[in-house]
Design a protein around this motif. Structure first.
Motif, PDB file in Angstrom:
ATOM      1  N   PHE A   5      18.581  80.576  46.097  1.00  9.30           N
ATOM      2  CA  PHE A   5      19.889  80.433  46.002  1.00  9.30           C
ATOM      3  C   PHE A   5      20.003  79.511  44.866  1.00  9.30           C
ATOM      4  N   THR A   6      20.388  79.147  44.623  1.00 16.79           N
ATOM      5  CA  THR A   6      21.082  78.409  43.497  1.00 16.79           C
ATOM      6  C   THR A   6      21.573  76.575  43.734  1.00 16.79           C
ATOM      7  N   VAL A   7      21.396  75.547  43.088  1.00 15.61           N
ATOM      8  CA  VAL A   7      21.540  74.335  43.727  1.00 15.61           C
ATOM      9  C   VAL A   7      21.882  73.682  42.103  1.00 15.61           C
ATOM     10  N   ALA A   8      22.940  73.104  41.867  1.00 13.12           N
ATOM     11  CA  ALA A   8      23.428  72.311  40.621  1.00 13.12           C
ATOM     12  C   ALA A   8      23.165  73.473  39.271  1.00 13.12           C
ATOM     13  N   GLY A   9      23.234  74.786  39.114  1.00 16.54           N
ATOM     14  CA  GLY A   9      23.608  76.091  38.735  1.00 16.54           C
ATOM     15  C   GLY A   9      22.442  76.197  38.298  1.00 16.54           C
ATOM     16  N   LEU A  10      20.642  75.998  38.859  1.00 15.17           N
ATOM     17  CA  LEU A  10      19.732  76.375  39.114  1.00 15.17           C
ATOM     18  C   LEU A  10      19.010  77.125  39.422  1.00 15.17           C
ATOM     19  N   ASP A  11      18.569  78.345  39.617  1.00 13.23           N
ATOM     20  CA  ASP A  11      18.096  80.250  40.638  1.00 13.23           C
ATOM     21  C   ASP A  11      16.865  79.274  40.757  1.00 13.23           C
ATOM     22  N   VAL A  12      16.762  79.060  42.254  1.00 12.92           N
ATOM     23  CA  VAL A  12      15.791  79.633  43.354  1.00 12.92           C
ATOM     24  C   VAL A  12      15.311  79.376  43.679  1.00 12.92           C
ATOM     25  N   TRP A  13      14.046  80.277  43.724  1.00 12.42           N
ATOM     26  CA  TRP A  13      13.351  81.357  44.958  1.00 12.42           C
ATOM     27  C   TRP A  13      12.410  80.443  45.859  1.00 12.42           C
ATOM     28  N   MET A  14      12.406  80.211  46.992  1.00 10.58           N
ATOM     29  CA  MET A  14      11.081  79.528  47.500  1.00 10.58           C
ATOM     30  C   MET A  14      10.929  80.760  49.146  1.00 10.58           C
ATOM     31  N   THR A  15       9.394  80.769  48.423  1.00  6.90           N
ATOM     32  CA  THR A  15       8.544  82.050  49.584  1.00  6.90           C
ATOM     33  C   THR A  15       6.888  80.571  49.315  1.00  6.90           C
ATOM     34  N   HIS A  16       6.599  80.938  51.052  1.00  6.45           N
ATOM     35  CA  HIS A  16       5.389  80.185  51.130  1.00  6.45           C
ATOM     36  C   HIS A  16       4.361  80.518  50.293  1.00  6.45           C
ATOM     37  N   ILE A  17       3.936  81.800  50.923  1.00  8.75           N
ATOM     38  CA  ILE A  17       2.976  83.002  49.749  1.00  8.75           C
ATOM     39  C   ILE A  17       3.341  82.965  48.670  1.00  8.75           C
ATOM     40  N   ALA A  18       2.816  82.570  47.618  1.00  6.73           N
ATOM     41  CA  ALA A  18       3.548  83.531  46.153  1.00  6.73           C
ATOM     42  C   ALA A  18       2.621  83.184  45.218  1.00  6.73           C
ATOM     43  N   GLY A  19       1.387  82.443  45.844  1.00 12.51           N
ATOM     44  CA  GLY A  19       0.229  82.643  44.784  1.00 12.51           C
ATOM     45  C   GLY A  19      -0.180  81.720  43.253  1.00 12.51           C
ATOM     46  N   ARG A  20      -0.524  82.170  42.425  1.00  8.71           N
ATOM     47  CA  ARG A  20      -0.177  80.790  41.271  1.00  8.71           C
ATOM     48  C   ARG A  20      -0.360  81.287  39.649  1.00  8.71           C
ATOM     49  N   PRO A  21       0.095  81.192  39.072  1.00 10.64           N
ATOM     50  CA  PRO A  21       0.298  81.641  37.538  1.00 10.64           C
ATOM     51  C   PRO A  21      -0.767  82.531  36.692  1.00 10.64           C
ATOM     52  N   GLY A  22      -0.979  83.586  37.157  1.00  8.42           N
ATOM     53  CA  GLY A  22      -1.627  84.198  36.345  1.00  8.42           C
ATOM     54  C   GLY A  22      -2.888  85.219  38.266  1.00  8.42           C
ATOM     55  N   ARG A  23      -2.488  84.995  39.367  1.00  9.42           N
ATOM     56  CA  ARG A  23      -3.420  84.761  39.915  1.00  9.42           C
ATOM     57  C   ARG A  23      -1.932  85.564  41.427  1.00  9.42           C
ATOM     58  N   TRP A  24      -1.306  86.095  41.519  1.00 14.60           N
ATOM     59  CA  TRP A  24      -0.094  85.986  42.115  1.00 14.60           C
ATOM     60  C   TRP A  24      -0.406  86.788  43.133  1.00 14.60           C
ATOM     61  N   GLN A  25       0.534  86.593  44.154  1.00 11.25           N
ATOM     62  CA  GLN A  25      -0.097  86.849  45.952  1.00 11.25           C
ATOM     63  C   GLN A  25       0.910  88.742  45.665  1.00 11.25           C
ATOM     64  N   GLU A  26      -0.509  89.367  46.088  1.00 16.86           N
ATOM     65  CA  GLU A  26       0.080  91.000  46.040  1.00 16.86           C
ATOM     66  C   GLU A  26       1.544  91.148  46.351  1.00 16.86           C
ATOM     67  N   GLY A  27       1.712  92.314  44.723  1.00 16.03           N
ATOM     68  CA  GLY A  27       3.046  92.578  44.647  1.00 16.03           C
ATOM     69  C   GLY A  27       4.227  91.387  44.183  1.00 16.03           C
ATOM     70  N   MET A  28       4.142  90.048  44.647  1.00 11.72           N
ATOM     71  CA  MET A  28       4.731  88.761  43.947  1.00 11.72           C
ATOM     72  C   MET A  28       4.815  88.828  42.758  1.00 11.72           C
ATOM     73  N   GLY A  29       3.856  88.882  41.414  1.00 15.77           N
ATOM     74  CA  GLY A  29       3.837  89.427  40.305  1.00 15.77           C
ATOM     75  C   GLY A  29       5.199  89.924  39.287  1.00 15.77           C
ATOM     76  N   ALA A  30       5.366  91.243  40.080  1.00 15.04           N
ATOM     77  CA  ALA A  30       6.090  92.421  39.970  1.00 15.04           C
ATOM     78  C   ALA A  30       7.379  92.134  40.565  1.00 15.04           C
ATOM     79  N   LYS A  31       8.121  91.179  41.485  1.00 14.51           N
ATOM     80  CA  LYS A  31       8.608  91.108  41.362  1.00 14.51           C
ATOM     81  C   LYS A  31       9.584  89.886  40.745  1.00 14.51           C
ATOM     82  N   LEU A  32       8.692  89.089  40.519  1.00 16.14           N
ATOM     83  CA  LEU A  32       8.147  88.375  39.423  1.00 16.14           C
ATOM     84  C   LEU A  32       9.150  88.439  38.082  1.00 16.14           C
ATOM     85  N   ALA A  33       8.548  88.657  37.548  1.00 13.68           N
ATOM     86  CA  ALA A  33       9.065  90.062  36.378  1.00 13.68           C
ATOM     87  C   ALA A  33      10.140  90.602  36.869  1.00 13.68           C
ATOM     88  N   ALA A  34      10.037  91.057  37.394  1.00 10.77           N
ATOM     89  CA  ALA A  34      11.546  92.516  37.526  1.00 10.77           C
ATOM     90  C   ALA A  34      12.841  90.992  37.041  1.00 10.77           C
TER      91      ALA A  34
END
Length: 174
Positions: free
Chosen positions: A71-100
């Motif tokens: 969603f967008t709030v105050a012009g900021l594009d936000v993606w929220m989920t519970h399990i994403a991992g962290r930079p450099g250690r993304w949850q399986e599949g999350m890194g590719a989705k974020l990169a896309a």
């Protein structure tokens, strides 16, 4: 200017300082492991809530909220989920989705570890894990965040220690 309250991992516990500490925010984002629908009802009394479900949430939460919200709030594009991992250690599949299609800000929970950082490899995406606001888990400090957004940019983040008398002492320069 818009102020967001960000929290995660309440696990059914509505901290007595939470309403006061989030007072005045324009919107609350709960990144999952709510634990009890009454938590969301209590937060709604403070400000409008956008939430996702986490791995401990039952059908009563999952019927009300999705696993991922974009969603967008105050012009900021936000993606929220519970399990994403962290930079450099993304949850399986999350890194590719974020990169896309990287958002301006990714908000997640699950680890109970407070972490806020820019991810250069994803167009300087702001990665935010507000830690844990509940009692359950290994964390020793209950936290949430207040985030200021102006013209589509996160401009300031303030960590809120829900139990201020048990927060770690600041490091000294000595």
């Amino acid at each position: 200017m818009t102020t967001l309250g960000l929290l995660s991992d309440t696990h059914g516990y509505f901290h007595p300082n939470l309403a006061g500490d989030l007072s005045g925010v324009d919107r609350i984002l709960h990144a999952g492991d709510v634990g009890d629908p009454a938590i969301l009802d209590g937060l709604e009394a403070v400000a409008p809530v956008t939430a996702v479900w986490g791995n401990v949430d039952d059908a009563s939460i999952r019927r009300r909220h999705a696993e991922h919200e974009r969603f967008t709030v105050a012009g900021l594009d936000v993606w929220m989920t519970h399990i994403a991992g962290r930079p450099g250690r993304w949850q399986e599949g999350m890194g590719a989705k974020l990169a896309a299609n990287p958002p301006d800000m990714l908000v997640c929970g699950h680890s109970h570890i407070l972490r806020v950082e820019r991810v250069a490899a994803l167009n300087d995406m702001l990665y935010v894990n507000p830690g844990a606001a509940g009692k359950q888990g290994f964390h020793q400090t209950k936290t949430c965040l207040r985030l200021t957004v102006e013209d589509g940019c996160a401009t300031e983040a303030a960590v809120v220690h829900l139990d201020p008398d048990t927060s770690p002492a600041p490091a000294s320069d000595a």
